[in-house]
Design a protein around this motif. Structure first.
Motif, mmCIF file in Angstrom:
data_model
loop_
_atom_site.group_PDB
_atom_site.id
_atom_site.type_symbol
_atom_site.label_atom_id
_atom_site.label_comp_id
_atom_site.label_asym_id
_atom_site.label_seq_id
_atom_site.Cartn_x
_atom_site.Cartn_y
_atom_site.Cartn_z
ATOM 1 N N ALA A 57 -7.299 -1.399 12.643
ATOM 2 C CA ALA A 57 -7.073 -0.015 12.235
ATOM 3 C C ALA A 57 -8.062 0.434 11.164
ATOM 4 O O ALA A 57 -8.261 1.626 10.971
ATOM 5 C CB ALA A 57 -5.641 0.148 11.738
ATOM 6 N N LEU A 86 0.607 7.985 9.552
ATOM 7 C CA LEU A 86 0.333 9.386 9.848
ATOM 8 C C LEU A 86 1.624 10.034 10.292
ATOM 9 O O LEU A 86 2.491 9.368 10.865
ATOM 10 C CB LEU A 86 -0.673 9.478 10.989
ATOM 11 C CG LEU A 86 -2.131 9.675 10.632
ATOM 12 C CD1 LEU A 86 -2.917 9.960 11.884
ATOM 13 C CD2 LEU A 86 -2.314 10.837 9.660
ATOM 14 N N LEU A 142 -5.157 4.882 11.931
ATOM 15 C CA LEU A 142 -5.309 5.078 10.505
ATOM 16 C C LEU A 142 -5.364 3.742 9.770
ATOM 17 O O LEU A 142 -4.542 2.870 10.013
ATOM 18 C CB LEU A 142 -4.074 5.855 10.032
ATOM 19 C CG LEU A 142 -4.137 6.466 8.670
ATOM 20 C CD1 LEU A 142 -5.170 7.573 8.653
ATOM 21 C CD2 LEU A 142 -2.784 7.002 8.316
ATOM 22 N N PRO A 143 -6.322 3.556 8.852
ATOM 23 C CA PRO A 143 -6.310 2.316 8.070
ATOM 24 C C PRO A 143 -5.006 2.183 7.300
ATOM 25 O O PRO A 143 -4.492 3.170 6.764
ATOM 26 C CB PRO A 143 -7.494 2.491 7.114
ATOM 27 C CG PRO A 143 -8.379 3.486 7.773
ATOM 28 C CD PRO A 143 -7.454 4.405 8.528
ATOM 29 N N THR A 144 -4.464 0.973 7.264
ATOM 30 C CA THR A 144 -3.165 0.762 6.611
ATOM 31 C C THR A 144 -3.231 0.994 5.113
ATOM 32 O O THR A 144 -2.222 1.215 4.476
ATOM 33 C CB THR A 144 -2.686 -0.667 6.858
ATOM 34 O OG1 THR A 144 -3.793 -1.526 6.617
ATOM 35 C CG2 THR A 144 -2.213 -0.843 8.278
ATOM 36 N N THR A 145 -4.454 0.933 4.549
ATOM 37 C CA THR A 145 -4.581 1.120 3.110
ATOM 38 C C THR A 145 -4.304 2.565 2.694
ATOM 39 O O THR A 145 -4.199 2.855 1.520
ATOM 40 C CB THR A 145 -6.002 0.744 2.656
ATOM 41 O OG1 THR A 145 -6.936 1.326 3.573
ATOM 42 C CG2 THR A 145 -6.194 -0.751 2.658
ATOM 43 N N TYR A 146 -4.203 3.457 3.650
ATOM 44 C CA TYR A 146 -3.847 4.852 3.363
ATOM 45 C C TYR A 146 -2.490 4.905 2.667
ATOM 46 O O TYR A 146 -2.210 5.804 1.886
ATOM 47 C CB TYR A 146 -3.838 5.632 4.672
ATOM 48 C CG TYR A 146 -3.518 7.103 4.553
ATOM 49 C CD1 TYR A 146 -4.201 7.917 3.662
ATOM 50 C CD2 TYR A 146 -2.534 7.672 5.355
ATOM 51 C CE1 TYR A 146 -3.903 9.270 3.566
ATOM 52 C CE2 TYR A 146 -2.239 9.022 5.271
ATOM 53 C CZ TYR A 146 -2.925 9.821 4.374
ATOM 54 O OH TYR A 146 -2.627 11.150 4.305
ATOM 55 N N GLY A 147 -1.620 3.952 2.972
ATOM 56 C CA GLY A 147 -0.361 3.854 2.239
ATOM 57 C C GLY A 147 0.788 4.604 2.843
ATOM 58 O O GLY A 147 1.892 4.569 2.341
ATOM 59 N N GLN A 148 0.535 5.345 3.887
ATOM 60 C CA GLN A 148 1.647 5.913 4.625
ATOM 61 C C GLN A 148 1.186 6.060 6.061
ATOM 62 O O GLN A 148 -0.012 6.125 6.336
ATOM 63 C CB GLN A 148 2.123 7.245 4.048
ATOM 64 C CG GLN A 148 1.075 8.338 4.034
ATOM 65 C CD GLN A 148 1.576 9.599 3.351
ATOM 66 O OE1 GLN A 148 2.611 9.605 2.714
ATOM 67 N NE2 GLN A 148 0.831 10.663 3.477
ATOM 68 N N GLN A 163 -5.113 8.948 -1.330
ATOM 69 C CA GLN A 163 -6.096 9.562 -0.431
ATOM 70 C C GLN A 163 -5.477 10.695 0.362
ATOM 71 O O GLN A 163 -4.287 10.658 0.683
ATOM 72 C CB GLN A 163 -6.595 8.500 0.561
ATOM 73 C CG GLN A 163 -7.314 7.336 -0.093
ATOM 74 C CD GLN A 163 -7.406 6.165 0.869
ATOM 75 O OE1 GLN A 163 -6.424 5.785 1.487
ATOM 76 N NE2 GLN A 163 -8.595 5.588 0.986
ATOM 77 N N TYR A 170 0.811 -1.216 0.000
ATOM 78 C CA TYR A 170 0.000 0.000 0.000
ATOM 79 C C TYR A 170 0.848 1.271 0.000
ATOM 80 O O TYR A 170 0.408 2.313 -0.495
ATOM 81 C CB TYR A 170 -1.023 -0.027 1.141
ATOM 82 C CG TYR A 170 -2.260 -0.782 0.722
ATOM 83 C CD1 TYR A 170 -3.168 -0.203 -0.165
ATOM 84 C CD2 TYR A 170 -2.486 -2.079 1.145
ATOM 85 C CE1 TYR A 170 -4.284 -0.898 -0.600
ATOM 86 C CE2 TYR A 170 -3.604 -2.789 0.713
ATOM 87 C CZ TYR A 170 -4.503 -2.192 -0.162
ATOM 88 O OH TYR A 170 -5.602 -2.874 -0.606
#
Lengths: 600, 585
Positions: free
Chosen positions: A581, B289, B281-287, A156, A101
């Motif tokens: 999460a 926080l 934070l959802p891990t799919t955010y890709g980074q 996002q 991701y």
């Protein structure tokens, strides 16, 4: 006195004004060690560097991959090795969730930013083509490991609703194809090996990879209820047929010598490779496969007796096929395993007392693995007559070493300089993908033709029927022949475990012992040779492979002896902390959740 | 009113050349596979730079009657720049340890360099008020600015105040308790800024900007290209962490100043510590926080010191002792929900506990006999699937899969427990004396720590490994009192050539020792030659002395190593002896 005082005050005031005016400035130091993010899409070099970073998704040689399968030693799956807490253990190693991701975010950011820059349109298009391909490539690893995942297509921002659900597996495959189709509209069709762009993704890789994606979509992993009769086989066939035809028309073909598929860089069989170039980019393949006495450290994982047995004989038949010219009993074969084999065997596996002309070895050097005779760093076995304790690497060694893709021009001190290109996809795989889809869609003659071509190049005798030892006629028989051929042709290239998963054939691994082959020097009458005499003969390399008796031993000898792979491992669980999460993520059905990772 | 200024400029000293060990036998590269270049090479790293500091002081002193006022204002500014250069050359023509002797081919020469800058600016003020040396009050502040933070977040304002009452100066006190020479009560509350994150590392600069640094390179065509990747996730609001310190103390001296000492208690709070907010934070955010200033940690403790000095005839002597206690706890810290209150592994919850705690498996000694082994085997006891063997460490099965309470007879990470809260020494103490007589003097200083547990470990990790990666061979330890078929009562596990948990290579109570120690840190015996002798030869003073450090040590850790040594295989603490002569003309 007073005047001096006033002077001081004046200096103080003047200095204060100077200081105060620069006060706000001095703390505004600029960062001397960074690129500004605002220039990337206006500067061709920076944009290229942005892509270069992402090319690491293609990885490099990894000897551990086939340690997961039956081809090499290693027990990666002790009982309950995969849990929702560890998020998949060795399975997750095939597609690291958070690394994926992170890359997806950079790819998405690139896709949405390219057009905002001032680069020429053609450059922008090339970049877009590569980015769309990369997105499909990264998501493909995730989908095949976990099933459907959130297929996010935008970078996002924190204010977006970040808690996204998983897309269904079917949707994910649709998106993969969409991304590959977008990539195909932008990518140059063929980047020749002579080009200064060689090593970048081209249309041919995209078209072949699209075939691979559709092959997976049709495969039993995703269709347990209709493994071989689902509608997706037709799509897989047309995509792979197109890839095969179009690549062949552009000059892609099997090269004549199987041992050169990677070593001969830029050859006609390479569809896409990661270019290694010492000293800047090297791989640990040589230093993790070569016998330790000629390397810098121990090989991590070694070929099993199971893969040694799986190679056909030179007539294309298995050693235990009574119709073969070289039919033998199990026991007879074990004492004779190196004779009359498919030439790919000798090009892939280094066995006891074989000639091994690595740089720096004396002429006529033979690589021994027999305890008491071989260098202790290479020895395998427990022979009590060896006069020395059991070999220390009996848990990873097997008495065989990987020879495939090895670079014998490297001397011992240079093994970490190994820089043979790493084939991500070669034409043989494209052909086998095509053959598999063809067989399942009623085009069995096309499938057989591919197998003949592969075996012809391998050096297997054509036989009077020119079938290269293949007798399969029914769809099921041909399917088995293709599976066997993939096992051999693509051995030690990281395919086997993923193929077994794709075919839902973990029964090949679950609770099945792996073996090595201990060698003990014998006299011509079959009695054990005196150790001193054997050692003497070995110093001048007079002991040949046939001067040994071979005993199969389970590997590893201690610790966890068997793999445990229940059917729930066909899809890895999403790690508990990842779900915690992002609570819209559902767990897979086999792991206590409600998400169905399959299609049918 | 007084005004002064100072300006200091210095160049930063160059760094030393660290020594890197090579393979013990260069022909044995297969055994000693170091991650260093294969060819012989010479490398040198140089850093230098400059730094200046300007300080302007303005001070005001005034006494009127019994009141006295002292005020100080300081402006301080520093700026520095450093330059780093490192270079290496390969393939020497001859074995001379100088650059000229190495190949001049460009492929055999390597160089790199970088620069960094830093700047700070502070306004400091202090107002001190004192009434008849009896009532003392002070207010001070610092306004500190740093280059690391974004405009608007660079500055931190840190006020402090303190009061003191010199009660021994009161006339009623002097009358009633004349044997007390001095007694002073103090109280203070102060704040300071600090630049450390939750892992106690210095905060790196420019985290407020989106910027890119070099990353993975890749080859295209015949060219190796450098890649770029974002260096950090920016957060424009990153700023100072604040430490609030509260202290109450007493100073005293009595019996004609023969006995003196002080006592202090303190409670400090570190607020707004910079740290990652991983779990929100959802891990799919890709980074992840960006780090934020949110974590909080508090410390409390006490310390005292006492000294007695006197003289008997012409023997002068003094005896002293001191002791301090401090402990910390996390008040606010983001952690994996697994560890939080109510989570499956809540025994690892950091909130309310000190940062340095020791976790590990609970040992039940060794598997010594065949019958013991048979019993375990029959019960299906295993170490992550590995079968038990004679001479292995037996661990307690505390939990099952995913920290559940159903035991599974499998020893793995689920069986880890809290072994000690005292991973750092909580109490440190020192005492000593000095005696002098007719030019002869004897000083002794003892030092120690207690309320301290040590996990004995090696550089690879906790516990004693049976061999160290590719760098070290078997430790001599494994030739000692280890389990053998003819030594079943051995103290340590059996050598099996594996770094398994059961062979000793993990944190466990088997290797946990009380880390308390007491040592004679320093002993000094000196003799000053009589002055009459010296005048004749024009020498004003001469002293002969013998000094020894670390002469005596008492500790349970000595079973393995010196109590101040970090790991079993790290550099030992030295015992030193010095013989000296001081002559002044």
């Amino acid at each position: 006195m007073k005047k001096i005082f006033y002077n001081n005050i004046i200096i103080f005031l003047v200095a204060s004004v100077v200081l105060v005016s620069s006060c706000s400035k001095i703390l505004d130091q600029s960062n001397l060690n960074s690129y500004s993010s605002t220039q990337i899409w206006d500067d061709a070099n920076l944009a290229n560097a942005y892509l270069i970073n992402l090319y690491s998704i293609f990885g490099n040689y990894n000897v551990s991959l086939d340690g997961l399968s039956d081809q090499q030693s290693g027990i990666s799956f002790a009982a309950n090795a995969v849990t929702t807490t560890n998020g998949g253990g060795a399975l997750a190693g095939l597609a690291n969730w958070s690394d994926s991701y992170t890359n997806i975010r950079l790819i998405n950011q690139g896709i949405s930013s390219v057009r905002t820059g001032t680069l020429p349109l053609t450059t922008q298009n090339e970049i877009l083509g590569q980015l769309y391909f990369m997105r499909a490539y990264v998501y493909f690893s995730l989908v095949t490991t976990y099933g459907g995942i959130p297929y996010i297509k935008v970078a996002q921002s924190v204010s977006d609703s970040l808690n996204v659900p998983r897309n269904s597996t079917k949707e994910c495959f649709d998106y993969l194809i969409q991304d590959l189709d977008s990539a195909l509209t932008y990518l140059p069709t063929h980047i020749l090996s002579s080009s200064s762009d060689y090593g970048k993704i081209d249309g041919n890789f995209a078209i072949a990879f699209k075939g691979k994606v559709l092959l997976y979509k049709a495969s039993p992993q995703f269709n347990p209820s209709t493994p071989w009769d689902n509608v997706y086989w037709a799509d897989a066939y047309s995509a792979n047929h197109l890839a095969y035809d179009s690549l062949q028309q552009q000059g892609y073909q099997l090269i004549s010598d199987y041992s050169q598929v990677a070593i001969n860089s830029g050859n006609t069989e390479v569809v896409f490779c990661v270019i290694n170039m010492s000293p800047n980019k090297t791989s640990n393949w040589e230093s993790t496969t070569r016998p330790a006495s000629l390397s810098r450290g121990n090989p991590y994982s070694c070929p099993t007796w199971e893969i040694v047995k799986a190679f056909p004989m030179v007539d294309g038949k298995s050693y235990n096929d009574p119709s073969g010219k070289f039919y033998q009993t199990d026991n007879g074969f074990a004492q004779n395993f190196w004779q009359n084999r498919d030439p790919r065997f000798g090009k892939s596996v280094l066995y006891n007392a074989e000639l091994y002309p690595a740089a720096g070895t004396p002429s006529g050097y033979r690589q021994y693995t027999s305890l008491g005779i071989a260098n202790t760093l290479d020895a395998y076995g427990i022979n009590p007559n060896a006069g020395i304790p059991a070999a220390s690497n009996n848990n990873t060694y097997t008495g065989f070493f990987i020879l495939k893709n090895g670079d014998l021009n490297l001397s011992q001190s240079q093994v970490t300089n190994y820089d043979v290109n790493y084939n991500v996809m070669r034409f043989a795989e494209v052909m086998l993908n095509y053959a598999e889809a063809a067989n399942e869609t009623g085009h069995s003659s096309e499938a057989l033709d591919v197998l003949y071509q592969i075996r012809k190049r391998a050096g297997i005798e054509a036989g009077t029927d020119e079938h290269y030892g293949i007798v399969a006629t029914s769809r099921t028989e041909i399917r088995q022949a293709i599976m066997n051929e993939r096992n051999i042709e693509l051995c030690f290239e990281g395919f086997r475990f993923k193929d077994l998963r794709r075919w839902r054939m973990f029964n090949v691994l679950n609770g099945v012992a792996k073996h090595g082959m201990e060698s003990i020097a014998i006299n011509s009458d079959g009695s054990q040779m005196a150790m001193t005499q054997a050692q003497q003969l070995a110093t001048t390399y007079q002991l040949l492979t046939s001067n040994f008796q071979y005993l199969s031993r389970q590997v590893p000898m201690t610790g966890v002896l068997l793999n445990t792979l229940p059917d729930s491992y066909y899809f890895a669980p999403i790690q508990q902390s990842v779900i915690a999460a992002g609570n819209k993520l559902e767990q897979n059905t086999d792991w206590g959740g409600s998400f169905v990772p399959t299609i049918n | 009113m007084n005004y002064s200024t100072s300006y200091i400029f210095n160049s930063v000293a160059g760094q030393s050349n660290p020594y890197l060990p090579a393979a013990p036998d260069p022909n044995q590269t297969n055994v000693f596979a170091f991650n260093s270049p294969q060819a012989p090479y010479l490398s040198e790293n140089v850093n230098n730079g400059w730094k200046y500091q300007i300080d302007w002081y303005l001070s005001y002193d005034r006494k009127f009657g019994l009141h006295s006022i002292n005020a100080v204002g300081v402006f301080e500014r520093t700026e520095m720049k450093e330059y780093y250069v490192n270079s290496a050359a390969y393939s020497p023509v001859s074995t001379i340890d100088q650059y000229f002797a190495y190949s001049t081919s460009s492929g055999n020469r390597y160089g790199n360099g970088s620069e960094s800058v830093a700047a700070t600016q502070s306004w400091i003020g202090r107002l001190h008020y004192d009434y008849a040396n009896r009532y003392i009050a002070e207010f001070s502040f610092r306004n500190d600015g740093r280059y690391e933070f974004a405009p608007g977040h660079k500055w931190g304002f840190f006020p402090s105040g303190s009061v003191a009452w010199n009660i021994s100066q009161e006339s009623f006190f002097k009358k009633a308790l004349s044997w007390i020479n001095n007694l002073k009560l103090r109280a203070s509350i102060g704040s300071t800024g600090n630049l450390y994150d939750v892992n106690n590392n210095a905060i790196s600069g420019y985290q407020y900007q989106t910027y890119y640094g070099n990353s993975n390179g890749y080859v295209v065509g015949n060219t190796y290209y450098t890649g770029i990747a974002p260096s950090v996730v920016p957060n424009a609001n990153i700023t100072w962490a604040t430490t609030v310190e509260r202290n109450f103390g007493v100073d005293f001296s009595l019996l004609n100043h023969r006995l003196s000492g002080s006592f202090d208690i303190f409670k400090n709070t570190m607020k707004n510590i910079l740290g990652p907010r991983t779990i929100t934070l959802p891990t799919t955010y890709g980074q992840s926080l960006a780090d934020e200033n949110y974590a909080q940690r508090s410390f409390h403790g006490w310390e005292y010191s006492l000294q007695w000095q006197d003289r008997i005839g012409n023997i002068a002597y003094s005896v002293y002792g001191n002791m301090g206690f401090a402990i910390d706890k996390w008040d606010k810290l983001d952690q994996d929900p697994l560890y939080a209150e109510g989570g499956a592994a809540s025994f690892q919850n950091a909130i309310g506990h000190p940062a340095d705690r020791i976790f590990g498996l609970k040992s039940d000694g060794l598997i010594r006999t065949q019958s013991q082994l048979d019993e375990l085997t029959a019960a299906g006891y295993n170490y992550q699937g590995r079968k038990p063997y004679l001479g292995a460490i037996l661990y307690k099965d505390i939990r099952g899969q995913d920290y559940s309470s159903t035991l599974d007879n499998t020893i793995d990470a689920n069986d880890v427990v809290l072994l000690s809260n005292n991973g750092k020494p909580r109490i440190n103490f020192g005492f000593g004396f000095n005696v002098s007589w007719n030019g002869l003097s004897l000083d002794a200083h003892f030092q120690g720590m207690t309320k301290y547990d040590r996990m004995i470990g090696v550089q690879e990790g906790g516990g004693i490994y049976q061999h160290g990666g590719s760098q070290r061979l078997y430790y001599p330890f494994w030739a000692g009192d280890v389990w053998q078929s003819d030594n079943v009562d051995a103290k340590y596990p059996r050598p099996v050539g594996q770094n398994w948990e059961e062979s000793g290579a993990t944190n466990s109570s088997f290797w946990l020792r009380d880390g308390s120690y007491l040592r004679l840190k320093n002993l000094n015996i000196g003799y000053s030659l009589p002055l009459e002798w010296l005048r004749k030869v024009g020498v004003s003073s001469t002293q002969v002395f013998v000094n020894g450090t670390n002469l005596l040590t008492f500790s349970k850790v000595k079973e393995f190593m010196d109590p101040e040594q970090k790991y079993y295989d790290s550099y030992p603490i030295m015992k030193t002896f010095t013989l000296g002569l001081n002559v002044k003309f």
